[in-house]
Design a protein around this motif. Sequence first.
Motif, short mmCIF file in Angstrom:
data_model
loop_
_atom_site.label_atom_id
_atom_site.label_comp_id
_atom_site.label_asym_id
_atom_site.label_seq_id
_atom_site.Cartn_x
_atom_site.Cartn_y
_atom_site.Cartn_z
N GLN A 21 -31.37 -10.46 4.62
CA GLN A 21 -32.78 -10.07 4.42
C GLN A 21 -31.97 -9.12 3.04
O GLN A 21 -33.08 -8.66 2.01
N SER A 22 -30.91 -8.57 3.17
CA SER A 22 -30.36 -7.73 1.98
C SER A 22 -28.63 -7.71 2.07
O SER A 22 -28.12 -8.22 2.94
N LEU A 23 -28.21 -7.58 0.26
CA LEU A 23 -27.19 -7.82 -0.12
C LEU A 23 -26.75 -6.93 -0.69
O LEU A 23 -27.92 -7.19 -1.96
N THR A 24 -26.19 -6.28 -0.52
CA THR A 24 -25.98 -5.71 -1.70
C THR A 24 -24.22 -5.25 -2.52
O THR A 24 -23.11 -6.05 -1.25
N LEU A 25 -23.54 -5.75 -3.78
CA LEU A 25 -21.96 -5.87 -3.79
C LEU A 25 -22.38 -4.51 -4.60
O LEU A 25 -23.22 -4.02 -5.60
N LYS A 26 -20.78 -4.07 -4.44
CA LYS A 26 -20.19 -2.93 -5.30
C LYS A 26 -19.19 -3.44 -6.16
O LYS A 26 -18.10 -3.35 -5.80
N SER A 27 -18.80 -2.61 -7.44
CA SER A 27 -18.30 -3.61 -8.80
C SER A 27 -18.13 -2.24 -9.47
O SER A 27 -18.89 -1.65 -9.71
N ALA A 28 -16.11 -2.43 -9.45
CA ALA A 28 -16.47 -1.57 -10.74
C ALA A 28 -15.48 -2.56 -11.84
O ALA A 28 -15.20 -1.56 -12.77
N GLY A 29 -15.78 -3.96 -12.13
CA GLY A 29 -15.48 -4.78 -12.72
C GLY A 29 -16.65 -5.22 -14.50
O GLY A 29 -17.64 -4.58 -14.30
N THR B 161 -28.91 -5.74 -4.53
CA THR B 161 -28.32 -4.44 -5.04
C THR B 161 -26.84 -4.68 -5.39
O THR B 161 -25.94 -5.03 -4.62
N PHE B 162 -26.77 -4.18 -7.09
CA PHE B 162 -25.46 -4.47 -7.56
C PHE B 162 -25.18 -2.93 -8.16
O PHE B 162 -25.97 -2.37 -8.96
N LEU B 163 -24.39 -2.45 -7.67
CA LEU B 163 -23.71 -0.64 -8.31
C LEU B 163 -22.65 -1.28 -8.95
O LEU B 163 -21.51 -2.09 -8.70
N TRP B 164 -22.66 -0.92 -10.59
CA TRP B 164 -21.48 -0.83 -11.25
C TRP B 164 -20.42 0.59 -11.43
O TRP B 164 -21.71 1.66 -10.86
N ASP B 165 -19.56 0.70 -11.79
CA ASP B 165 -19.04 2.47 -11.90
C ASP B 165 -19.80 2.93 -13.36
O ASP B 165 -19.95 3.87 -13.63
N LEU B 166 -20.01 1.68 -14.34
CA LEU B 166 -20.53 2.26 -15.91
C LEU B 166 -21.96 1.25 -15.56
O LEU B 166 -22.11 0.25 -15.02
#
Length: 466
Positions: A387-395, A418-423
């Motif tokens: 039900q919940s998918l989170t991806l954390k990426s620096a690229g 949720t998709f999280l970037w550093d930028l």
Amino acid sequence: MTVHHLRARLAALDTQILQQRRALDELEQSRSDVERELFATATYDVLTLPVEITTEIFLVCHATGPSLLLPHGKHHGTPAPLVLSAVCRGWRTIAHATPALWDSFRVDFQKFTSNTEAADILIDSWLARAQPHPLSLELQCLEVQGSFASVKALTHRWSQQIRSLTLVILADVHELGFDLAAFPILESVMLCCATSISPSIPVGVFQNAPLLHDIQLGWSLYPRQFQFDWEWKRLTKFSGKLDSMELFALAPALVELTCTFLPALDASLVVTQHLTLESLTVADDDGDESLDVLQYLTLPALRRLDIFDSKDNHDSLRLFLARSSPPLISIIVEMNEVCLDQWRKSLLIVASTLERVELHGVHDSDAHQSLTDDFIRPLSDKCLTIQSLTLKSAGECNADILMRLLYALSNRALKSFTFLWDLPPLLEQTAYENEILDTLSGHLCRLSRAGMDIYFGTEDKNYITE
């Protein structure tokens, strides 16, 4: 116009200015009189609220966490109870009669090094208003001399009322005499003590704490350094470093564990089964080289697994899940992009129960492609419960790949992405997916309007709104 007339005109203007100044002074005096009378007789709406509602408002103001007590004269960060008490007599009466406002605080005794007596007076007056509420105290003392005596006296004086205790002290904890004091309602303890405690000589602490069930050990402390007279079988939550598998045998009721595994040379490292553990967080150690604890555990009741560990442990995860067959509903893992297929095999073992997946460390578009084709898509074909998918990426992000992934999951059970970037992301990238050519922002807004909860951006800002 003659000089005589000009002087007469100037005198007349001076007279008018003087009259206007007198009139202005009279008006200002009248205003001050009316204002004074207003302050003496007016009733403000907020002061007419029922005491119960005012009390609830006070508690909301105080709900952010324990207040930080500072010496008198240091107004930065003044605790909410003191701010509310200073507004007016009515609010002070309500605040002082609300024990829940005063049942927690944290204090750094080094701030009171010039006057420890003032700290004792401030703390006792604060806690006296909390009675009979249980107390939650956070005490820090990084200097043994002076303020350390205040920490000891405070904990003994209020031991009957302390429910939660956090201690950060630059001394051996046995010097506080906790083996002699009674803590009848103590439930949770967090200890950060000096490392001079000998592992071969366990320290007796909290020998009269019948409700203690939550232990956190910081710095270089291990469970075997402490001798608790209360029965280990009551322990339900532990956080700290482990140097053996002994805790799993001593604490059969353990439900939640956060640990770094740094086994001693003489530790017995056989596979150990624990029947009640539901939540396990494996943390990476900043200093010494830790060992993967999963390869030594069988946890058939596990429901949440968080692996914040930089080591390549994909194989032990798969074997652990196969061995335990847990009803896992949530997992957070640091991804190894080379071993996505192994990660997929691991999660397929718990596909029938898994509801929340969070993957960290997928760094480039090639990895996103592999993640979609070799990992998420095959997983989504068999796992309908995520039900919940989170991806954390620096690229960087490839819009086509990401949209292919989201549209593939949009008809499944997925409700939150949720998709999280550093930028900040590049939202104007175009992608042709689901027979629609649109920008990345357009596709995401369309999915959001269709019912998917989407967070797309950095830790601080969501760039997607409906």
